[in-house]
Design a protein around this motif. Structure first.
Motif, PDB file in Angstrom:
ATOM      1  N   GLY A 164       0.918  -1.299   0.193  1.00 58.07           N
ATOM      2  CA  GLY A 164       0.165  -0.169  -0.012  1.00 58.07           C
ATOM      3  C   GLY A 164       0.876   1.306  -0.021  1.00 58.07           C
ATOM      4  O   GLY A 164       0.628   2.146  -0.787  1.00 58.07           O
ATOM      5  N   LEU A 165       1.705   1.293   0.966  1.00 57.29           N
ATOM      6  CA  LEU A 165       2.595   2.287   0.881  1.00 57.29           C
ATOM      7  C   LEU A 165       3.563   2.679  -0.328  1.00 57.29           C
ATOM      8  O   LEU A 165       3.925   3.477  -0.840  1.00 57.29           O
ATOM      9  CB  LEU A 165       3.743   2.638   2.154  1.00 57.29           C
ATOM     10  N   LEU A 166       4.092   1.219  -0.876  1.00 56.87           N
ATOM     11  CA  LEU A 166       4.908   1.433  -2.021  1.00 56.87           C
ATOM     12  C   LEU A 166       4.124   1.993  -3.211  1.00 56.87           C
ATOM     13  O   LEU A 166       4.570   2.616  -4.198  1.00 56.87           O
ATOM     14  CB  LEU A 166       5.144  -0.023  -2.605  1.00 56.87           C
ATOM     15  N   ASN A 167       2.623   1.614  -3.253  1.00 54.99           N
ATOM     16  CA  ASN A 167       1.860   2.294  -4.394  1.00 54.99           C
ATOM     17  C   ASN A 167       1.780   3.833  -4.240  1.00 54.99           C
ATOM     18  O   ASN A 167       1.742   4.628  -4.998  1.00 54.99           O
ATOM     19  CB  ASN A 167       0.448   1.449  -4.173  1.00 54.99           C
ATOM     20  N   GLU A 168       1.610   4.352  -2.842  1.00 54.79           N
ATOM     21  CA  GLU A 168       1.505   5.543  -2.646  1.00 54.79           C
ATOM     22  C   GLU A 168       2.918   6.328  -2.990  1.00 54.79           C
ATOM     23  O   GLU A 168       2.849   7.301  -3.785  1.00 54.79           O
ATOM     24  CB  GLU A 168       1.330   5.882  -1.377  1.00 54.79           C
ATOM     25  N   TYR A 169       3.996   5.737  -2.751  1.00 53.16           N
ATOM     26  CA  TYR A 169       5.254   6.486  -2.961  1.00 53.16           C
ATOM     27  C   TYR A 169       5.481   6.368  -4.487  1.00 53.16           C
ATOM     28  O   TYR A 169       6.023   7.340  -5.050  1.00 53.16           O
ATOM     29  CB  TYR A 169       6.504   5.789  -2.201  1.00 53.16           C
ATOM     30  N   LEU A 170       5.017   5.354  -5.264  1.00 50.50           N
ATOM     31  CA  LEU A 170       5.251   5.342  -6.851  1.00 50.50           C
ATOM     32  C   LEU A 170       4.786   6.558  -7.480  1.00 50.50           C
ATOM     33  O   LEU A 170       5.419   6.924  -8.573  1.00 50.50           O
ATOM     34  CB  LEU A 170       4.456   3.999  -7.094  1.00 50.50           C
ATOM     35  N   SER A 171       3.729   6.976  -6.994  1.00 50.99           N
ATOM     36  CA  SER A 171       3.063   8.214  -7.830  1.00 50.99           C
ATOM     37  C   SER A 171       3.654   9.578  -7.256  1.00 50.99           C
ATOM     38  O   SER A 171       3.255  10.533  -7.770  1.00 50.99           O
ATOM     39  CB  SER A 171       1.594   8.253  -7.524  1.00 50.99           C
ATOM     40  N   GLY A 172       4.770   9.508  -6.266  1.00 46.25           N
ATOM     41  CA  GLY A 172       5.356  10.735  -5.751  1.00 46.25           C
ATOM     42  C   GLY A 172       6.691  11.026  -6.371  1.00 46.25           C
ATOM     43  O   GLY A 172       7.148  10.461  -7.502  1.00 46.25           O
ATOM     44  N   ASP A 173       7.507  11.660  -5.689  1.00 40.91           N
ATOM     45  CA  ASP A 173       8.710  12.120  -6.066  1.00 40.91           C
ATOM     46  C   ASP A 173       9.997  11.522  -5.514  1.00 40.91           C
ATOM     47  O   ASP A 173      10.909  11.712  -5.438  1.00 40.91           O
ATOM     48  CB  ASP A 173       8.991  13.630  -6.267  1.00 40.91           C
ATOM     49  N   VAL A 174       9.587  10.510  -4.291  1.00 42.09           N
ATOM     50  CA  VAL A 174      10.600   9.893  -3.485  1.00 42.09           C
ATOM     51  C   VAL A 174      11.216   8.723  -4.477  1.00 42.09           C
ATOM     52  O   VAL A 174      10.504   8.011  -5.232  1.00 42.09           O
ATOM     53  CB  VAL A 174      10.025   9.390  -2.264  1.00 42.09           C
ATOM     54  N   PRO A 175      12.610   8.845  -4.535  1.00 42.59           N
ATOM     55  CA  PRO A 175      13.443   7.767  -5.312  1.00 42.59           C
ATOM     56  C   PRO A 175      13.125   6.503  -4.444  1.00 42.59           C
ATOM     57  O   PRO A 175      13.227   6.319  -3.371  1.00 42.59           O
ATOM     58  CB  PRO A 175      14.904   8.374  -5.361  1.00 42.59           C
ATOM     59  N   ILE A 176      12.926   5.336  -5.311  1.00 42.68           N
ATOM     60  CA  ILE A 176      12.501   4.157  -5.020  1.00 42.68           C
ATOM     61  C   ILE A 176      13.591   3.135  -5.764  1.00 42.68           C
ATOM     62  O   ILE A 176      13.733   3.055  -7.142  1.00 42.68           O
ATOM     63  CB  ILE A 176      11.309   3.559  -5.378  1.00 42.68           C
ATOM     64  N   VAL A 177      14.253   2.491  -5.055  1.00 30.58           N
ATOM     65  CA  VAL A 177      15.100   1.261  -5.317  1.00 30.58           C
ATOM     66  C   VAL A 177      14.479  -0.148  -5.123  1.00 30.58           C
ATOM     67  O   VAL A 177      14.078  -0.201  -3.877  1.00 30.58           O
ATOM     68  CB  VAL A 177      16.681   1.116  -4.832  1.00 30.58           C
ATOM     69  N   ALA A 178      14.493  -1.039  -5.932  1.00 32.88           N
ATOM     70  CA  ALA A 178      14.107  -2.464  -5.721  1.00 32.88           C
ATOM     71  C   ALA A 178      14.994  -3.425  -5.743  1.00 32.88           C
ATOM     72  O   ALA A 178      15.529  -3.744  -6.967  1.00 32.88           O
ATOM     73  CB  ALA A 178      12.716  -2.909  -6.075  1.00 32.88           C
ATOM     74  N   ALA A 179      15.573  -4.290  -4.953  1.00 34.36           N
ATOM     75  CA  ALA A 179      16.481  -5.200  -5.087  1.00 34.36           C
ATOM     76  C   ALA A 179      15.695  -6.294  -5.469  1.00 34.36           C
ATOM     77  O   ALA A 179      15.369  -7.183  -4.595  1.00 34.36           O
ATOM     78  CB  ALA A 179      17.513  -5.411  -3.783  1.00 34.36           C
ATOM     79  N   VAL A 180      15.637  -6.971  -6.737  1.00 36.96           N
ATOM     80  CA  VAL A 180      15.007  -8.054  -7.218  1.00 36.96           C
ATOM     81  C   VAL A 180      15.732  -9.294  -6.487  1.00 36.96           C
ATOM     82  O   VAL A 180      16.798  -9.533  -6.924  1.00 36.96           O
ATOM     83  CB  VAL A 180      14.709  -8.053  -8.622  1.00 36.96           C
ATOM     84  N   HIS A 181      14.985 -10.194  -5.947  1.00 37.25           N
ATOM     85  CA  HIS A 181      15.371 -11.413  -5.701  1.00 37.25           C
ATOM     86  C   HIS A 181      14.108 -12.482  -5.996  1.00 37.25           C
ATOM     87  O   HIS A 181      13.166 -12.901  -5.215  1.00 37.25           O
ATOM     88  CB  HIS A 181      15.647 -11.710  -3.997  1.00 37.25           C
ATOM     89  N   VAL A 182      14.227 -12.991  -7.300  1.00 39.67           N
ATOM     90  CA  VAL A 182      13.207 -13.970  -7.674  1.00 39.67           C
ATOM     91  C   VAL A 182      13.835 -15.225  -8.509  1.00 39.67           C
ATOM     92  O   VAL A 182      14.690 -15.009  -9.132  1.00 39.67           O
ATOM     93  CB  VAL A 182      12.529 -13.325  -8.682  1.00 39.67           C
ATOM     94  N   LYS A 183      13.436 -16.410  -8.025  1.00 41.90           N
ATOM     95  CA  LYS A 183      14.193 -17.439  -8.551  1.00 41.90           C
ATOM     96  C   LYS A 183      13.791 -17.643 -10.120  1.00 41.90           C
ATOM     97  O   LYS A 183      12.770 -17.149 -10.528  1.00 41.90           O
ATOM     98  CB  LYS A 183      13.845 -18.862  -8.156  1.00 41.90           C
ATOM     99  N   PRO A 184      14.892 -18.071 -10.821  1.00 44.60           N
ATOM    100  CA  PRO A 184      14.703 -18.034 -12.090  1.00 44.60           C
ATOM    101  C   PRO A 184      13.250 -18.743 -12.918  1.00 44.60           C
ATOM    102  O   PRO A 184      12.904 -18.177 -13.976  1.00 44.60           O
ATOM    103  CB  PRO A 184      15.718 -19.126 -12.850  1.00 44.60           C
ATOM    104  N   GLU A 185      12.533 -19.709 -12.032  1.00 44.50           N
ATOM    105  CA  GLU A 185      11.351 -20.168 -12.669  1.00 44.50           C
ATOM    106  C   GLU A 185      10.220 -19.107 -12.649  1.00 44.50           C
ATOM    107  O   GLU A 185       9.310 -19.158 -13.400  1.00 44.50           O
ATOM    108  CB  GLU A 185      11.002 -21.498 -11.814  1.00 44.50           C
ATOM    109  N   LEU A 186      10.332 -18.359 -11.536  1.00 46.85           N
ATOM    110  CA  LEU A 186       9.181 -17.309 -11.272  1.00 46.85           C
ATOM    111  C   LEU A 186       9.753 -16.050 -12.173  1.00 46.85           C
ATOM    112  O   LEU A 186       8.630 -15.518 -12.835  1.00 46.85           O
ATOM    113  CB  LEU A 186       9.119 -16.987  -9.799  1.00 46.85           C
ATOM    114  N   ALA A 187      10.734 -15.909 -12.510  1.00 48.87           N
ATOM    115  CA  ALA A 187      11.332 -14.638 -13.079  1.00 48.87           C
ATOM    116  C   ALA A 187      10.876 -15.134 -14.784  1.00 48.87           C
ATOM    117  O   ALA A 187      10.755 -14.124 -15.459  1.00 48.87           O
ATOM    118  CB  ALA A 187      12.909 -14.435 -13.166  1.00 48.87           C
ATOM    119  N   ALA A 188      10.675 -16.043 -15.104  1.00 49.76           N
ATOM    120  CA  ALA A 188      10.287 -16.611 -16.353  1.00 49.76           C
ATOM    121  C   ALA A 188       8.864 -16.604 -16.693  1.00 49.76           C
ATOM    122  O   ALA A 188       8.349 -16.719 -17.845  1.00 49.76           O
ATOM    123  CB  ALA A 188      10.717 -17.999 -16.738  1.00 49.76           C
ATOM    124  N   HIS A 189       8.035 -16.351 -15.810  1.00 48.95           N
ATOM    125  CA  HIS A 189       6.604 -16.148 -15.894  1.00 48.95           C
ATOM    126  C   HIS A 189       6.086 -14.979 -16.671  1.00 48.95           C
ATOM    127  O   HIS A 189       6.764 -13.681 -16.611  1.00 48.95           O
ATOM    128  CB  HIS A 189       5.822 -15.967 -14.299  1.00 48.95           C
TER     129      HIS A 189
END
Length: 157
Positions: free
Chosen positions: A99-124
Motif C-alpha cells: 500500500g505504501l509502495l503504491n503511494e510512493y510510486l506516484s510521488g517524487d521519492v526515489p525508489i530502488v528495488a533489489a529483485v530476488h526472484v528464482k529463475p522459474e518465477l522470473a520466467a513467468h
C-alpha cells in the motif's frame, strides 16, 4: 543530518542477512523497516527496532494507534520478491507494505528495488511486463545474480 530511508523487506533468503544490510546503510541513513506480512514472522527481524531506533512496521495501525510518521528521502525494497513486485506493479494494496509502495510510486521519492526472484518465477510471462511498469514509473531495479545488497545500495540517491 541523516537522510531518512524506508526499507521494505520481503520474505526471501537474503533477509537472513538483514544485519549486513543495516551495517551498509546506517552510516548514511536513518532507517525505518517495514516488513511484508510474510517477512514480519521471520526471526531475522528480531532486534531490528532496537538497532534502528525505530519501530518495526508490519501492519496497518489499529484505530486507536497513531499512524507512523514517515517522510523518507528514499525507499529501498530489499529483498523484493515475485509476489510483492507483481502486486505493486498492478496496484494491489492488500497490506501496509505494498500500500505504501503504491503511494510512493506516484510521488517524487526515489525508489530502488533489489529483485530476488528464482529463475522459474522470473520466467513467468507477467513478470517482465510488471518490471517494465515499475521501471516506467521510475523505480530503479537492481537485478544482480548472484544477489547482493550492494547492487541496490549503488542505485540509491
Amino acid at each position: 543530518m541523516t537522510d531518512q530511508l524506508l526499507l521494505v523487506v520481503c520474505a526471501a533468503t537474503p533477509l537472513r542477512r538483514i544485519g549486513d544490510l543495516l551495517d551498509l546503510l546506517q552510516p548514511r541513513w536513518q532507517i525505518t523497516v517495514l516488513a511484508t506480512p510474510a517477512a514480519a514472522s521471520w526471526p531475522f527481524l528480531d532486534g531490528v527496532a532496537e538497532r534502528t531506533g525505530r519501530p518495526l512496521l508490519h501492519r496497518m495501525p489499529l484505530p486507536d494507534e497513531p499512524w507512523p510518521a514517515l517522510a523518507p528521502d528514499a525507499v529501498l525494497v530489499a529483498p523484493a520478491t515475485f509476489n510483492t513486485l507483481n502486486k505493486w506493479a498492478t496496484g494491489v494494496s492488500d497490506n501496509l507494505a505494498v500500500g505504501l509502495l503504491n503511494e510512493y510510486l506516484s510521488g517524487d521519492v526515489p525508489i530502488v528495488a533489489a529483485v530476488h526472484v528464482k529463475p522459474e518465477l522470473a520466467a513467468h510471462p507477467a513478470f517482465a511486463a510488471n518490471l517494465a511498469v515499475l521501471r516506467t514509473a521510475g523505480v530503479r531495479l537492481a537485478d544482480s545474480r548472484p544477489f547482493t545488497w550492494q547492487a541496490a545500495i549503488d542505485l540509491l540517491p
